[in-house]
Design an enzyme around this catalytic site. Structure first.
Site, PDB file in Angstrom:
ATOM      1  CG  LEU A 193      -2.858 -98.830 116.973  1.00  0.00           C
ATOM      2  CD1 LEU A 193      -3.572 -99.357 115.904  1.00  0.00           C
ATOM      3  CD2 LEU A 193      -1.308 -99.593 117.320  1.00  0.00           C
ATOM      4  CG  ASP A 194      -8.901 -97.576 118.238  1.00  0.00           C
ATOM      5  OD1 ASP A 194      -8.816 -96.140 117.948  1.00  0.00           O
ATOM      6  OD2 ASP A 194      -9.580 -98.275 117.834  1.00  0.00           O
ATOM      7  NE  ARG A 195      -6.392 -95.905 128.025  1.00  0.00           N
ATOM      8  CZ  ARG A 195      -6.912 -95.311 129.098  1.00  0.00           C
ATOM      9  NH1 ARG A 195      -8.011 -94.617 128.916  1.00  0.00           N
ATOM     10  NH2 ARG A 195      -6.169 -95.351 130.374  1.00  0.00           N
TER      11      ARG A 195
END
EC number: 5.4.99.20
Length: 234
Positions: free
Chosen positions: A94-96
């Protein structure tokens, strides 16, 4: 879930229920054939010998500005800052700058089921976009849009009411003169930043992205940074 509201969607007249979104290729290593064969055999054996009692499944609400990995050489927040459980690994990333559900497990079979493209495991995101898209403008996402890495598979897309989420830290930056809209987008792919690129492609940039469900598992009532161990039927 019980959340605090951070913003109000201008499309509150849309009564689409978010409840409907509770969703009830292996890489080959390079090397000598003998070493590859032994490694593969060991992996298969470990999967077969993993009993239900040994299996660990953790759901985690990843906060904004947290990496979806356990280590980082630059001092940024990682999963290790929240989850003390050993020998579990994230099923996907999951993207930052994204929030929401992550699934961690020591079950390689479950991990593959959640992440491998051939499994077509659904993932649902609550997405706040800038602007007020019409149903006609959303239709391309339902058919598939052409991105730089190819045509996306058809997605389920609906306009939803404000899901009453926790306040994000830092807050989302809005432009006062432009409304925002919440969408529920379900995809069965896992390309890099795919949902953000999809909404940008049709002219509605993503302001906030929260993964709500993955392979039938949901955030439940977890607040940012909280996790719990769950069990699934065999």
């Amino acid at each position: 879930m019980s959340f605090r509201s951070s913003s109000t969607s201008p499309r509150s007249n849309k009564q689409t229920a978010t409840k409907r979104f509770k969703q009830s290729g292996q890489a080959q290593s390079v090397g000598s054939p003998k070493r590859h064969s032994v490694k593969r055999k060991n992996n298969e054996q470990s999967k077969k010998s993993l009993s239900l009692a040994e299996r660990k499944i953790i759901i985690f609400n990843k906060p904004y500005d947290t990496l979806s990995q356990f280590t980082d050489g630059e001092g940024r927040k990682t999963l290790a800052d929240f989850i003390p459980v050993k020998e579990v690994y994230a099923a996907g990333r999951l993207d930052r700058d994204s929030e929401g559900l992550m699934v961690l497990t020591n079950d390689g079979i479950l991990q593959a089921k959640l992440t491998q493209p051939k499994s077509k495991s659904p993932k649902t995101y609550w997405v706040q976009v800038e602007g007020a898209p019409t149903e006609a403008q959303l239709e391309p996402l339902r058919r598939g849009v052409e991105l730089k890495d190819g045509l996306t598979l058809p997605a389920q897309v609906e306009i939803i009411q404000d899901p009453q989420l926790w306040e994000r830290n830092p807050p989302v930056r809005f432009r006062a003169a432009i409304p925002t809209t919440w969408l529920a987008i379900t995809i069965i792919e896992g390309r890099n930043r795919q949902v953000r690129r999809m909404t940008a492609h049709i002219g509605f940039p993503t302001l906030r992205l929260v993964r709500y469900s993955m392979g039938g598992m949901t955030l439940q009532d977890l607040q940012p940074g909280e996790w719990k161990e769950i069990s699934l039927p065999s």
